[in-house]
Enzyme design. Structure first.
Site, short mmCIF file in Angstrom:
data_model
loop_
_atom_site.label_atom_id
_atom_site.label_comp_id
_atom_site.label_asym_id
_atom_site.label_seq_id
_atom_site.Cartn_x
_atom_site.Cartn_y
_atom_site.Cartn_z
N ASP A 42 44.78 95.94 43.09
CA ASP A 42 43.97 97.16 43.07
C ASP A 42 44.81 98.29 42.46
OD1 ASP A 42 42.18 99.17 43.61
OD2 ASP A 42 42.35 99.07 45.78
N ARG B 254 38.42 88.57 57.67
CA ARG B 254 39.28 87.69 56.87
C ARG B 254 38.77 86.25 56.90
NH1 ARG B 254 43.87 90.73 55.61
NH2 ARG B 254 44.66 92.10 57.26
#
Ligand code: IMP
Ligand code: MG
Length: 182
Positions: free
Chosen positions: A107, A169
């Site tokens: 990112d 997750r």
């Protein structure tokens, strides 16, 4: 958890296909580099890479070691990088080794750049980087990544190891969340 999902970006089946392809590409390059089996070390970045690396290593037939590193950049409920910082021990004995850094997503690039610089100090034979996802934003595209699973738009995603406030997750697919779940 299901009702928090907005849309599925990549299904578990599509992910599995892509991970297999990444494993094949990495193996090919390791063979081409004639890397001594004793010299291959994977460095997964905790916690986001746990699901990805578990799948990836089963497509790597080479003899190799795994040495984890822990970095935080998105503490708690934040949805943008707060700058990467190291937590805990640095993997040792990487000098002369072929190192493959593994992370869930690229990112801002702060995480990967931090880990690359820490490892570089030990003078490994090579450093490659593998990420499951990369955002189509300048900071990510300008960060060196040898293997990329999928390029995605600049959206916040969870599942397949990726979290929001440490949840989600365990979702097998890569998804976006409904606004009311955030
Ligand atoms: P970077 O340091 O900004 O490149 O971000 C890397 C880390 O931020 C990843 O390992 C993730 O833990 C987290 N991250 C970045 N984007 C997302 C996202 O869309 N969803 C969940 N976590 C993300
Ligand atoms: Mg995270």
């Amino acid at each position: 958890m299901r009702r928090d999902i907005d849309s599925v970006l990549y299904s578990r089946e599509r992910i599995a296909e892509r991970v297999k392809e990444l494993g094949a590409a990495i193996s090919r390059d390791l063979e081409a580099a004639e890397a001594d089996p004793a010299e291959i070390v994977l460095v997964p970045i905790l916690t986001g890479s746990i699901v990805f690396v578990a799948d990836l290593i089963r497509h790597l037939p080479q003899k190799l070691r795994i040495s984890v590193i822990s970095v935080t950049s998105y503490p708690g409920k934040s949805m943008s990088s707060r700058g990467a910082s190291l937590r805990g021990a640095i993997p040792g004995n990487l000098g002369g080794r072929h190192v493959l850094i593994v992370d869930d997503i690229l990112d801002s690039g702060n995480t990967i750049r931090l880990v690359q610089s820490i490892i570089q100090e030990q003078e490994p034979a090579s450093i490659r980087t593998c990420v499951m996802l990369r955002k189509r934003i300048p900071s990510a595209l300008e960060t060196e990544a040898s293997y990329v699973g999928f390029d995605i738009d600049d959206v916040f995603v969870v599942g397949y190891g990726l979290d929001y406030d440490d949840y989600y997750r365990n979702l097998p697919d890569i998804v976006t969340l409904r606004p009311d779940a955030l």
